[in-house]
Design an enzyme around this catalytic site. Sequence first.
Site, short mmCIF file in Angstrom:
data_model
loop_
_atom_site.label_atom_id
_atom_site.label_comp_id
_atom_site.label_asym_id
_atom_site.label_seq_id
_atom_site.Cartn_x
_atom_site.Cartn_y
_atom_site.Cartn_z
N ALA A 187 0.80 -1.22 0.00
CA ALA A 187 0.00 0.00 0.00
C ALA A 187 0.83 1.27 0.00
O ALA A 187 0.51 2.24 -0.69
CB ALA A 187 -0.94 -0.01 1.21
N ARG A 188 1.91 1.30 0.77
CA ARG A 188 2.64 2.55 0.99
C ARG A 188 3.58 2.91 -0.15
O ARG A 188 4.18 3.99 -0.15
CB ARG A 188 3.43 2.47 2.28
CG ARG A 188 4.50 1.38 2.31
CD ARG A 188 5.05 1.23 3.71
NE ARG A 188 6.02 0.16 3.84
CZ ARG A 188 6.51 -0.22 5.02
NH1 ARG A 188 6.11 0.40 6.12
NH2 ARG A 188 7.38 -1.19 5.11
N ARG A 245 1.29 -1.11 4.88
CA ARG A 245 1.85 -1.97 3.84
C ARG A 245 0.87 -3.03 3.34
O ARG A 245 0.82 -3.34 2.15
CB ARG A 245 3.10 -2.66 4.40
CG ARG A 245 3.68 -3.79 3.55
CD ARG A 245 4.86 -4.41 4.32
NE ARG A 245 5.32 -5.66 3.74
CZ ARG A 245 6.36 -5.78 2.92
NH1 ARG A 245 7.05 -4.71 2.57
NH2 ARG A 245 6.74 -6.97 2.47
N ASN A 261 2.04 -9.96 -0.88
CA ASN A 261 3.18 -10.52 -1.59
C ASN A 261 3.90 -11.60 -0.79
O ASN A 261 5.03 -11.98 -1.11
CB ASN A 261 4.17 -9.43 -1.98
CG ASN A 261 5.03 -9.83 -3.18
OD1 ASN A 261 4.53 -10.43 -4.13
ND2 ASN A 261 6.32 -9.51 -3.14
N ARG A 262 3.26 -12.12 0.24
CA ARG A 262 3.69 -13.35 0.92
C ARG A 262 2.58 -14.39 0.85
O ARG A 262 2.66 -15.41 1.52
CB ARG A 262 4.02 -13.06 2.40
CG ARG A 262 5.12 -12.06 2.64
CD ARG A 262 6.48 -12.57 2.19
NE ARG A 262 7.54 -11.64 2.57
CZ ARG A 262 7.91 -10.59 1.89
NH1 ARG A 262 7.32 -10.31 0.73
NH2 ARG A 262 8.89 -9.80 2.30
N TYR A 316 11.15 0.44 -2.47
CA TYR A 316 12.19 1.23 -3.10
C TYR A 316 13.51 0.47 -3.00
O TYR A 316 13.57 -0.53 -2.29
CB TYR A 316 12.34 2.58 -2.38
CG TYR A 316 12.87 2.50 -0.96
CD1 TYR A 316 14.19 2.82 -0.67
CD2 TYR A 316 12.05 2.09 0.10
CE1 TYR A 316 14.67 2.75 0.63
CE2 TYR A 316 12.53 2.01 1.39
CZ TYR A 316 13.83 2.33 1.66
OH TYR A 316 14.32 2.25 2.96
N GLU A 392 12.16 -2.73 -7.88
CA GLU A 392 12.17 -1.84 -6.72
C GLU A 392 12.61 -0.49 -7.25
O GLU A 392 13.79 -0.27 -7.55
CB GLU A 392 13.13 -2.35 -5.64
CG GLU A 392 12.74 -3.67 -5.00
CD GLU A 392 11.55 -3.57 -4.06
OE1 GLU A 392 11.10 -2.43 -3.80
OE2 GLU A 392 11.09 -4.61 -3.57
#
Length: 430
Positions: A187-188, A245, A261-262, A316, A392
């Site tokens: 999300a972030r 997140r 994503n896990r 990132y 990333e």
Amino acid sequence: MARVFVLVLAVVLCVKSEEKVRFEGYQLLSVYSRGYDDIQYLREISEFFVDLDYWREPRTNQNATVLVPPTLVDMFTSRLASQGITFATLETDIQRLVDAGNERTPDEVVDKRRQESGRVMDHNNYHTYNRITQYLSQLRDTYPSIVHLANLNYVTHEGRIVNLVKLTGSSSVNKKPSVIIEAGIHAREWVSPASVLWVIETLAKNYQANDATARQMLDKFDWYIVPVTNPDGYDYSHTTNRMWRKNKRYISSRCSGIDVNRNFDIVWGTTGISRTCTSDIFCGDGPFSEPESANLRDLFNELYDSVKVYLSVHSYSQYLLVPWCYTEYVSRPSNAGELDRVTLQMVHALSNKHGLQHQHGTAWQLLNYAASGSSIDWALARKPNIYAAAYELRPAASSSTGFLLPASQIVATGEELFESLKVMSRETVV
């Protein structure tokens, strides 16, 4: 593709309103891990102090980055000192970074830039999910033969529909190979959807203008793009907690959310996860338990015969990660040679556009870190020999802004992403 291309009205479930999280007094620390014992200690302490927020996970002989709330600063740093773990303070005014990331370019400036560039969307600001949905409708109306909109199968826990964008050219080929791109699964990571939106409009605009590169990209592939995979979490990061997140599954009165994503069915629940629901890397109760991951699974399965490329866009660190992500050692898929041939050229394109260095490798090579249940690992295991990778994006791993990238960098980040996609489209063997 058997989908109904209509807009469906979703009833958003009532959720308890919460005060917006403020970040005065929070500190961003860089913590150096000497080896396994330090890493285990940092992981154990994060399970105990659940409000610690690791922006970069602990790894051997490298610096982790952790956001520490004011109530834990003294306690956490004293624990580190007692273990002989060295640390440095990167930033003491996190709210300033949040405010800077939320600064908006004035409407009159945006309107002038859009008129001069001939663009539909405002790429100078970050937007809510509703605004993104409105922009996508405007883009479809502007380029009706190129941009097509659909909804993925499952609504989110809070009743939001997940948008799917299909970009296609006028090639006479009936069944072209497909590229799937998903963004905003965390999300972030606001620059992920923002940069992908820039790519979507650039492709459509340039194709309409008969640009040779855009025509090659859309005539060779059909592009299926999910700009915001996790809209519940994304909107929550706008309205309530900028650093959120996960998704927004309700678990109990003390915690909510699963790291989507896990949650994919690839060595699920083993490495780089937590079984504690308050953790940012909580993997859920089982693979594909979440509508967001199930949406991507169903999209992939529906396009199975034609899929050649699966890309996941994050921020990132300025990396391009290649499978496998789940192993706590370097392990590569059977098509590693061909995958690396293309993805290394993509990394060069990312770096060359604006001179910012990007790196290539597996999660273990670059991060000394493994994560099971990721989307790119699942996609490549589901269909071996496809091209799968995870971006990333900006900023660099050493940056103190981290997820709080200013909106003034959206366009440059989108340009870097677009350059790498040009290379991918040109070099991918179909």
